[in-house]
Scaffold this motif. Structure first.
Motif, PDB file in Angstrom:
ATOM      1  N   ILE A  32      16.867 -56.522  61.823  1.00 32.62           N
ATOM      2  CA  ILE A  32      17.658 -57.752  61.952  1.00 32.62           C
ATOM      3  C   ILE A  32      18.287 -57.825  63.343  1.00 32.62           C
ATOM      4  O   ILE A  32      18.269 -58.876  64.000  1.00 32.62           O
ATOM      5  CB  ILE A  32      18.742 -57.798  60.854  1.00 32.62           C
ATOM      6  CG1 ILE A  32      18.086 -57.998  59.475  1.00 32.62           C
ATOM      7  CG2 ILE A  32      19.750 -58.911  61.122  1.00 32.62           C
ATOM      8  CD1 ILE A  32      19.052 -57.896  58.316  1.00 32.62           C
ATOM      9  N   ARG A  35      15.250 -57.915  66.178  1.00 27.99           N
ATOM     10  CA  ARG A  35      14.247 -58.976  66.092  1.00 27.99           C
ATOM     11  C   ARG A  35      14.800 -60.275  65.525  1.00 27.99           C
ATOM     12  O   ARG A  35      14.046 -61.224  65.291  1.00 27.99           O
ATOM     13  CB  ARG A  35      13.062 -58.500  65.245  1.00 27.99           C
ATOM     14  CG  ARG A  35      12.390 -57.248  65.832  1.00 27.99           C
ATOM     15  CD  ARG A  35      11.200 -56.819  65.026  1.00 27.99           C
ATOM     16  NE  ARG A  35      10.590 -55.601  65.565  1.00 27.99           N
ATOM     17  CZ  ARG A  35       9.574 -54.951  64.991  1.00 27.99           C
ATOM     18  NH1 ARG A  35       9.054 -55.417  63.850  1.00 27.99           N
ATOM     19  NH2 ARG A  35       9.086 -53.853  65.539  1.00 27.99           N
ATOM     20  N   SER A  36      16.101 -60.306  65.244  1.00 32.17           N
ATOM     21  CA  SER A  36      16.774 -61.527  64.756  1.00 32.17           C
ATOM     22  C   SER A  36      16.151 -62.060  63.463  1.00 32.17           C
ATOM     23  O   SER A  36      16.036 -63.273  63.269  1.00 32.17           O
ATOM     24  CB  SER A  36      16.738 -62.617  65.844  1.00 32.17           C
ATOM     25  OG  SER A  36      17.379 -62.162  67.018  1.00 32.17           O
ATOM     26  N   TYR A  37      15.757 -61.164  62.568  1.00 33.10           N
ATOM     27  CA  TYR A  37      15.229 -61.590  61.273  1.00 33.10           C
ATOM     28  C   TYR A  37      16.365 -62.105  60.392  1.00 33.10           C
ATOM     29  O   TYR A  37      17.489 -61.601  60.451  1.00 33.10           O
ATOM     30  CB  TYR A  37      14.550 -60.425  60.550  1.00 33.10           C
ATOM     31  CG  TYR A  37      13.266 -59.931  61.175  1.00 33.10           C
ATOM     32  CD1 TYR A  37      12.509 -60.731  62.022  1.00 33.10           C
ATOM     33  CD2 TYR A  37      12.790 -58.654  60.883  1.00 33.10           C
ATOM     34  CE1 TYR A  37      11.324 -60.277  62.576  1.00 33.10           C
ATOM     35  CE2 TYR A  37      11.603 -58.184  61.429  1.00 33.10           C
ATOM     36  CZ  TYR A  37      10.877 -58.998  62.281  1.00 33.10           C
ATOM     37  OH  TYR A  37       9.708 -58.528  62.824  1.00 33.10           O
ATOM     38  N   SER A  38      16.066 -63.073  59.542  1.00 31.43           N
ATOM     39  CA  SER A  38      17.012 -63.492  58.502  1.00 31.43           C
ATOM     40  C   SER A  38      17.002 -62.442  57.392  1.00 31.43           C
ATOM     41  O   SER A  38      16.130 -61.560  57.354  1.00 31.43           O
ATOM     42  CB  SER A  38      16.618 -64.848  57.933  1.00 31.43           C
ATOM     43  OG  SER A  38      15.413 -64.730  57.179  1.00 31.43           O
ATOM     44  N   VAL A  41      13.718 -62.687  55.416  1.00 29.88           N
ATOM     45  CA  VAL A  41      12.565 -62.161  56.153  1.00 29.88           C
ATOM     46  C   VAL A  41      12.628 -60.637  56.229  1.00 29.88           C
ATOM     47  O   VAL A  41      11.630 -59.939  56.022  1.00 29.88           O
ATOM     48  CB  VAL A  41      12.502 -62.779  57.565  1.00 29.88           C
ATOM     49  CG1 VAL A  41      11.470 -62.065  58.431  1.00 29.88           C
ATOM     50  CG2 VAL A  41      12.170 -64.261  57.472  1.00 29.88           C
ATOM     51  N   ALA A  42      13.816 -60.102  56.511  1.00 32.71           N
ATOM     52  CA  ALA A  42      13.964 -58.648  56.610  1.00 32.71           C
ATOM     53  C   ALA A  42      13.701 -57.970  55.275  1.00 32.71           C
ATOM     54  O   ALA A  42      13.086 -56.893  55.223  1.00 32.71           O
ATOM     55  CB  ALA A  42      15.363 -58.304  57.108  1.00 32.71           C
ATOM     56  N   TYR A  93       5.458 -59.094  63.175  1.00 31.89           N
ATOM     57  CA  TYR A  93       5.933 -58.972  61.797  1.00 31.89           C
ATOM     58  C   TYR A  93       4.807 -58.590  60.836  1.00 31.89           C
ATOM     59  O   TYR A  93       4.981 -57.686  60.013  1.00 31.89           O
ATOM     60  CB  TYR A  93       6.599 -60.276  61.373  1.00 31.89           C
ATOM     61  CG  TYR A  93       7.218 -60.241  59.993  1.00 31.89           C
ATOM     62  CD1 TYR A  93       8.344 -59.480  59.730  1.00 31.89           C
ATOM     63  CD2 TYR A  93       6.676 -60.999  58.949  1.00 31.89           C
ATOM     64  CE1 TYR A  93       8.923 -59.446  58.471  1.00 31.89           C
ATOM     65  CE2 TYR A  93       7.240 -60.981  57.693  1.00 31.89           C
ATOM     66  CZ  TYR A  93       8.357 -60.203  57.449  1.00 31.89           C
ATOM     67  OH  TYR A  93       8.921 -60.184  56.198  1.00 31.89           O
TER      68      TYR A  93
END
Length: 401
Positions: A32, A35-38, A41-42, A93
């Motif tokens: 997170i 990679r700035s995943y929500s 998504v994570a 991803y």
């Protein structure tokens, strides 16, 4: 090799493998951050590890019911480590999901055969199986510390360092594999099913109860680091501490479960444990302040008191299919909890993480209700003296020199 050495080696090897189950959740905050995943998504990364593992574990269980395959222990340990080691190297991803899924397959291949081998090595002892399960929980507990240490060096690109426990675990498996292969050569490669009738209905109910337990533990593993940081403030260290407490409490619960089962029947121990755990989960979700760490420890201990007991219960409900029973109770129903993580993540994205975690209170209650319907199966009789002497002769023959 001394009498208790195989179960000790198997327990440490189990710790090395379950480091990779724990590493998936421990890596989520770093995915997170980098990679700035929500959250949704994570949590898909947890799903990737769980999905293939959930499908593969019963298949490996069926294979180990038909053939003894102790060589799977070192091979699957290496595969589990390799997948996690590669997971941080690519910014893609889809590739990350592939590598994490590869690790999940390794974990799936390990558990059914290792549980069968541990039952043999421990001669059916609940305490021995408890120590074997404890090895896995120690691996879970070490995972966030190892991941945090490696991430502090250089972030996700340093994940190849995480392959080291797999190398150690595979090496520790080899002496046990050698002894079992000697036994296998003496008895034939096909595993003979033990005498006893299967109680399929009880086994199915047990499996459903373990699924509910799995949802509670895996979802907490995925989100507790972020949740405690939100509740208490602080950086990654606070979240890592929460995950460590969650996994450390599970170690205490595993040891306690084997000891309690030596005095009372397994069904009663599991039933009371789940009832207490429901109150502890409520404390994690709603009690404010640092007390969350206390309730977190109680939750993990309560969820793991029944853990090894459920494995031996499953084996006793299906005495003719011990590998399949192990693959489901130790593997499938544990991994399948990860399937709920994306749904919880999506709910947290639209509401709050506290609201999303609230349904977890119901999970141990549902397990408790199911355990009220389960019988305590008859314990298989002790092995004959001749069989014990034959095994001891094989062990003596396998000694060097």
């Amino acid at each position: 090799m001394r009498r208790n050495t195989p179960i000790v080696l198997l327990s440490v090897g189990h710790a090395c493998v379950d480091i990779y189950q724990g590493s998936v959740a421990a890596l989520v905050p770093f995915f997170i951050a980098e990679r700035s995943y929500s959250l949704a998504v994570a949590s898909g990364i947890v799903l990737a590890a769980s999905l293939l593992s959930s499908v593969a574990q019963p298949l490996f269980g069926l294979l180990t019911d038909r053939w003894a395959m102790p060589w799977l222990l070192p091979a699957s340990t290496l595969l589990g480590g390799l997948g996690i080691a590669l997971s941080g190297l690519s910014g893609s991803y889809p590739l990350t999901l592939v590598f994490v899924a590869l690790s999940g397959i390794g974990v799936a291949a390990y558990h059914p055969e290792s549980a069968r081998v541990a039952r043999i090595a421990g001669r059916g002892s609940h305490r021995a199986m408890g120590w074997f399960a404890t090895g896995g929980t120690v691996g879970f507990a070490l995972a966030p510390l190892m991941v945090a240490a490696v991430m502090s060096v250089g972030g996700l690109r340093w994940t190849p360092l995480l392959v080291l426990p797999a190398l150690v675990g595979a090496a520790l498996c080899l002496p046990v594999v050698r002894v079992l292969q000697e036994r296998q050569a003496a008895a034939g490669s096909r595993t003979a099913p033990p005498a006893g009738s299967d109680d399929v209905a009880s086994f199915v109910r047990l499996s459903v109860a373990v699924v509910f337990r799995s949802i509670a533990f895996i979802v907490l593993s995925t989100f507790i680091s972020l949740y405690v940081r939100q509740r208490l403030g602080g950086g990654m260290a606070v979240g890592t501490a929460a995950l460590f407490v969650l996994y450390l409490g599970s170690t205490v619960g595993s040891v306690l479960g084997g000891s309690l089962a030596a005095r009372w029947d397994r069904v009663a121990v599991a039933r009371w444990s789940y009832l207490v755990t429901a109150a502890a989960v409520a404390g994690v979700v709603w009690v404010p302040g640092p007390a969350v760490f206390l309730f977190l420890a109680l939750t993990s201990a309560g969820l793991y008191v029944p853990f090894s007991l459920q494995v031996t219960l499953g084996q006793d409900y299906l005495p003719s299919r011990v590998g399949t029973a192990s693959g489901i109770t130790l593997g499938l129903t544990v991994s399948i909890g990860g399937l709920a993580s994306p749904a919880i993540g999506a709910l947290a994205d639209t509401t709050s993480l506290q609201t999303a975690l609230a349904p977890l209170v119901a999970m141990p209650l549902l397990s408790w209700l199911i355990f009220r319907t389960l019988p305590e199966p008859p314990v298989p009789g002790p092995r004959s003296g001749a069989a014990e002497e034959a095994d001891e002769a094989v062990v003596r023959a396998a000694k060097p020199g």
